[in-house]
Motif scaffolding. Structure first.
Motif, PDB file in Angstrom:
ATOM      1  N   THR A 100      82.975  83.766  53.982  1.00 37.66           N
ATOM      2  CA  THR A 100      83.541  82.579  54.626  1.00 37.66           C
ATOM      3  C   THR A 100      84.212  83.012  55.925  1.00 37.66           C
ATOM      4  O   THR A 100      84.178  84.195  56.289  1.00 37.66           O
ATOM      5  CB  THR A 100      84.549  81.873  53.684  1.00 37.66           C
TER       6      THR A 100
ATOM      7  N   TRP B 202      85.042  78.221  59.620  1.00 37.70           N
ATOM      8  CA  TRP B 202      84.460  77.251  58.672  1.00 37.70           C
ATOM      9  C   TRP B 202      85.576  76.485  57.975  1.00 37.70           C
ATOM     10  O   TRP B 202      85.574  75.256  57.931  1.00 37.70           O
ATOM     11  CB  TRP B 202      83.577  77.956  57.631  1.00 37.70           C
TER      12      TRP B 202
ATOM     13  N   ARG C 129      86.170  72.488  58.728  1.00 35.09           N
ATOM     14  CA  ARG C 129      85.720  71.585  57.650  1.00 35.09           C
ATOM     15  C   ARG C 129      86.859  70.966  56.874  1.00 35.09           C
ATOM     16  O   ARG C 129      86.678  69.947  56.209  1.00 35.09           O
ATOM     17  CB  ARG C 129      84.836  72.332  56.647  1.00 35.09           C
TER      18      ARG C 129
ATOM     19  N   CYS D   5      95.245  64.975  40.916  1.00 33.34           N
ATOM     20  CA  CYS D   5      95.908  64.901  42.232  1.00 33.34           C
ATOM     21  C   CYS D   5      96.823  63.691  42.441  1.00 33.34           C
ATOM     22  O   CYS D   5      97.861  63.831  43.087  1.00 33.34           O
ATOM     23  CB  CYS D   5      94.863  64.993  43.340  1.00 33.34           C
TER      24      CYS D   5
ATOM     25  N   ARG E 105      83.254  80.419  46.969  1.00 33.67           N
ATOM     26  CA  ARG E 105      83.818  80.076  48.288  1.00 33.67           C
ATOM     27  C   ARG E 105      83.912  78.571  48.517  1.00 33.67           C
ATOM     28  O   ARG E 105      84.656  78.111  49.380  1.00 33.67           O
ATOM     29  CB  ARG E 105      82.980  80.716  49.400  1.00 33.67           C
TER      30      ARG E 105
ATOM     31  N   GLY F  38      81.727  68.807  46.111  1.00 33.11           N
ATOM     32  CA  GLY F  38      82.594  68.457  47.240  1.00 33.11           C
ATOM     33  C   GLY F  38      82.123  67.234  47.997  1.00 33.11           C
ATOM     34  O   GLY F  38      82.931  66.369  48.359  1.00 33.11           O
ATOM     35  N   GLN F  39      80.821  67.142  48.217  1.00 31.82           N
ATOM     36  CA  GLN F  39      80.321  66.017  49.026  1.00 31.82           C
ATOM     37  C   GLN F  39      80.532  64.681  48.325  1.00 31.82           C
ATOM     38  O   GLN F  39      80.910  63.696  48.957  1.00 31.82           O
ATOM     39  CB  GLN F  39      78.843  66.222  49.339  1.00 31.82           C
TER      40      GLN F  39
ATOM     41  N   HIS G 182      97.219  62.199  49.833  1.00 32.60           N
ATOM     42  CA  HIS G 182      96.890  63.465  49.168  1.00 32.60           C
ATOM     43  C   HIS G 182      96.254  64.405  50.192  1.00 32.60           C
ATOM     44  O   HIS G 182      95.365  64.017  50.947  1.00 32.60           O
ATOM     45  CB  HIS G 182      95.928  63.193  48.012  1.00 32.60           C
TER      46      HIS G 182
ATOM     47  N   ASN H  37      91.830  67.228  52.637  1.00 37.09           N
ATOM     48  CA  ASN H  37      90.960  67.550  53.774  1.00 37.09           C
ATOM     49  C   ASN H  37      91.407  66.713  54.969  1.00 37.09           C
ATOM     50  O   ASN H  37      91.528  65.484  54.856  1.00 37.09           O
ATOM     51  CB  ASN H  37      89.507  67.226  53.403  1.00 37.09           C
TER      52      ASN H  37
ATOM     53  N   ASN I 151      95.315  72.347  49.282  1.00 37.47           N
ATOM     54  CA  ASN I 151      95.383  71.257  48.311  1.00 37.47           C
ATOM     55  C   ASN I 151      96.131  71.749  47.068  1.00 37.47           C
ATOM     56  O   ASN I 151      95.617  72.575  46.326  1.00 37.47           O
ATOM     57  CB  ASN I 151      93.951  70.830  47.970  1.00 37.47           C
TER      58      ASN I 151
ATOM     59  N   PHE J 213      94.035  60.770  45.216  1.00 40.90           N
ATOM     60  CA  PHE J 213      92.728  60.602  44.563  1.00 40.90           C
ATOM     61  C   PHE J 213      92.353  61.946  43.963  1.00 40.90           C
ATOM     62  O   PHE J 213      92.821  62.988  44.403  1.00 40.90           O
ATOM     63  CB  PHE J 213      91.671  60.167  45.593  1.00 40.90           C
TER      64      PHE J 213
HETATM   65  O1  UT7 Z   1      91.886  67.151  45.245  1.00 43.73           O
HETATM   66  C1  UT7 Z   1      90.572  67.050  44.841  1.00 43.73           C
HETATM   67  C2  UT7 Z   1      89.817  66.278  45.822  1.00 43.73           C
HETATM   68  N1  UT7 Z   1      88.872  67.116  46.498  1.00 43.73           N
HETATM   69  C3  UT7 Z   1      88.437  66.815  47.709  1.00 43.73           C
HETATM   70  O2  UT7 Z   1      88.900  65.881  48.286  1.00 43.73           O
HETATM   71  C4  UT7 Z   1      87.324  67.605  48.310  1.00 43.73           C
HETATM   72  C5  UT7 Z   1      86.409  66.669  49.063  1.00 43.73           C
HETATM   73  N2  UT7 Z   1      85.323  67.375  49.701  1.00 43.73           N
HETATM   74  C6  UT7 Z   1      85.511  68.098  50.837  1.00 43.73           C
HETATM   75  O3  UT7 Z   1      86.614  68.176  51.338  1.00 43.73           O
HETATM   76  C7  UT7 Z   1      84.320  68.730  51.489  1.00 43.73           C
HETATM   77  O4  UT7 Z   1      83.141  68.230  50.890  1.00 43.73           O
HETATM   78  C8  UT7 Z   1      84.316  70.285  51.403  1.00 43.73           C
HETATM   79  C9  UT7 Z   1      85.411  70.827  52.277  1.00 43.73           C
HETATM   80  C10 UT7 Z   1      84.554  70.709  49.952  1.00 43.73           C
HETATM   81  C11 UT7 Z   1      82.987  70.834  51.882  1.00 43.73           C
HETATM   82  O5  UT7 Z   1      82.719  70.397  53.198  1.00 43.73           O
HETATM   83  P1  UT7 Z   1      81.278  69.849  53.578  1.00 43.73           P
HETATM   84  O6  UT7 Z   1      81.307  69.537  55.009  1.00 43.73           O
HETATM   85  O7  UT7 Z   1      80.982  68.711  52.613  1.00 43.73           O
HETATM   86  O8  UT7 Z   1      80.362  71.099  53.328  1.00 43.73           O
HETATM   87  P2  UT7 Z   1      79.119  71.238  52.354  1.00 43.73           P
HETATM   88  O9  UT7 Z   1      79.567  71.257  50.940  1.00 43.73           O
HETATM   89  O10 UT7 Z   1      78.106  70.234  52.760  1.00 43.73           O
HETATM   90  O11 UT7 Z   1      78.593  72.672  52.735  1.00 43.73           O
HETATM   91  C12 UT7 Z   1      78.012  72.929  54.008  1.00 43.73           C
HETATM   92  C13 UT7 Z   1      77.603  74.370  54.066  1.00 43.73           C
HETATM   93  C14 UT7 Z   1      76.772  74.823  52.890  1.00 43.73           C
HETATM   94  O12 UT7 Z   1      75.800  75.719  53.374  1.00 43.73           O
HETATM   95  P3  UT7 Z   1      74.276  75.237  53.616  1.00 43.73           P
HETATM   96  O13 UT7 Z   1      73.795  74.784  52.264  1.00 43.73           O
HETATM   97  O14 UT7 Z   1      74.371  74.121  54.603  1.00 43.73           O
HETATM   98  O15 UT7 Z   1      73.637  76.463  54.120  1.00 43.73           O
HETATM   99  C15 UT7 Z   1      77.731  75.569  52.005  1.00 43.73           C
HETATM  100  O16 UT7 Z   1      77.112  76.564  51.222  1.00 43.73           O
HETATM  101  O17 UT7 Z   1      78.771  75.201  54.050  1.00 43.73           O
HETATM  102  C16 UT7 Z   1      78.629  76.211  53.052  1.00 43.73           C
HETATM  103  N3  UT7 Z   1      79.957  76.541  52.542  1.00 43.73           N
HETATM  104  C17 UT7 Z   1      80.736  77.471  53.142  1.00 43.73           C
HETATM  105  N4  UT7 Z   1      80.532  78.271  54.199  1.00 43.73           N
HETATM  106  C18 UT7 Z   1      81.532  79.104  54.543  1.00 43.73           C
HETATM  107  C19 UT7 Z   1      80.624  76.016  51.495  1.00 43.73           C
HETATM  108  N5  UT7 Z   1      81.832  76.566  51.389  1.00 43.73           N
HETATM  109  C20 UT7 Z   1      81.928  77.485  52.394  1.00 43.73           C
HETATM  110  C21 UT7 Z   1      82.943  78.375  52.814  1.00 43.73           C
HETATM  111  N6  UT7 Z   1      82.699  79.142  53.885  1.00 43.73           N
HETATM  112  N7  UT7 Z   1      84.128  78.461  52.193  1.00 43.73           N
END
Ligand code: UT7
Length: 318
Positions: free
Chosen positions: A28, A32, A36, A111, A150, A210-211, A245, A248, A275, A305
């Motif tokens: 990571t 990133w 993000r 949360c 990660r 996450g999405q 909360h 993000n 978080n 949430f």
């Molecule tokens: O309190 C509980 C409530 N939880 C939340 O509110 C979480 C809500 N979700 C989120 O905040 C976001 O979805 C995340 C921050 C968890 C993820 O962000 P995203 O923009 O949705 O990323 P993604 O899951 O679509 O991942 C994009 C890319 C992936 O790689 P590929 O498949 O595009 O090659 C992941 O493998 O980022 C990659 N990735 C990372 N890269 C570097 C995922 N985690 C990491 C990381 N470092 N830590």
């Protein structure tokens, strides 16, 4: 009569972990994580326990309120994972603080736990069972995330926030939603060793899509905030602060922009703590209180949430 908040406190572990430090053992980067999520660093437990964080946060809240522990009529403790499965954390905290109250209760509502707890507290005051009470939210997310994953471990941190409540009319309204599904965000239980049950073979680590949670958060926050404002005849401009909360920055910014509000009405501390589940809202409330940013009569919207999938939203008058 319900309650108003007369004191707040918070506490976080000493150990600070930056994004760059995570990049030393995970694939990571600071770039990133920052872009993000908005998170720059988080605090994690080392030798402290959840009870230590909760105790320090509660002491600070009692001091801020000018209330002695012996004056408390109840303690509500929200956590996903305390130091023991049993006894409850509220029992342990009650003894540590030296209270004489016997109405102690743990709540595991992920949360939005602090907001659920305020609603239960409201019922206690309305039922005439309390003059003063304590709500504390303390979490050790570092114990339940998988430090090799990660996509989740970079998001969370440990911390505690507390509020002392006294009879009053500051708690205006609360609304909740419960989906009841678990697939998108859960922590499985450990298997145990019953000779009668087949082991599920799952490790007790947090799992999150996450999405899906992101999509849920963005739409439900807006729905719930709009609904509670409308129900209470308020415009989006009226609240002085929206204490959301801290999961993000993109989720918080999405709500802020849709409600057409200035940045300073949506305070943020996720950059420093990540978080911390149910502790994010009371930690942030304490920060605003100690910075002297909350004025008597201010309207606050609190909104959380999380796993369930659930939401909790309330309006407080300071
Ligand atoms: O309190 C509980 C409530 N939880 C939340 O509110 C979480 C809500 N979700 C989120 O905040 C976001 O979805 C995340 C921050 C968890 C993820 O962000 P995203 O923009 O949705 O990323 P993604 O899951 O679509 O991942 C994009 C890319 C992936 O790689 P590929 O498949 O595009 O090659 C992941 O493998 O980022 C990659 N990735 C990372 N890269 C570097 C995922 N985690 C990491 C990381 N470092 N830590």
């Amino acid at each position: 009569m319900s309650f108003h908040i007369i004191g707040t406190g918070s506490c976080h572990p000493e150990k600070r972990i930056t994004n760059d430090q995570l990049a030393e053992f995970l694939d990571t980067s600071d770039e990133w994580i920052s872009t993000r999520t908005g998170i720059k660093e988080r605090r994690v437990l080392t030798n402290e326990k959840v009870l230590d964080l909760a105790y320090e946060a509660s002491l600070a809240a009692l001091e801020n309120a000018g209330v002695g522990a012996e004056e408390l009529d109840f303690i509500i403790f929200t956590t996903m994972l305390g130091d023991f499965i049993t006894p409850s954390m509220s029992c342990l905290l009650s003894k540590r603080l030296g209270t004489v109250c016997t109405r102690v209760l743990d709540m595991n509502m992920a949360c939005p736990g602090f907001i659920y707890a305020l609603d239960v507290a409201d019922s206690m005051f309305k039922a005439g069972k309390a003059e003063k009470g304590l709500v504390v939210s303390a979490e050790a997310m570092s114990r339940i995330v998988d430090w090799t994953d990660r996509s989740t471990c970079v998001l969370f941190g440990d911390g505690a926030g507390a509020a002392v409540l006294a009879k009053g009319d500051g708690f205006k309204d609360a609304i909740f939603t419960v989906d009841g599904g678990y697939e998108n965000l859960y922590v499985p239980i450990w298997d145990g060793n019953s000779p009668y049950a087949a082991p599920a073979g799952q490790k007790a680590f947090l799992k999150m899509n996450g999405q899906e949670v992101y999509i849920f958060a963005v739409s439900s926050i807006m729905q719930q905030i709009t609904a509670i404002l409308e129900k209470n005849g308020m415009t989006a401009d009226e609240p002085s602060f929206y204490i959301l909360h801290q999961a993000n920055i993109r989720i918080i910014e999405s709500a802020r922009k849709k409600l057409n509000q200035p940045v300073d009405k949506f305070p943020v501390n996720l950059d420093r703590y990540g978080n911390t589940s149910s502790a994010t809202v009371p930690m942030l409330l304490d920060e605003l209180n100690r910075q002297g940013r909350l004025k008597k009569g201010d309207k606050l919207v609190l909104c959380g949430f999380g796993a369930g999938l659930i939401t909790g939203t309330c309006i407080l008058e300071w």
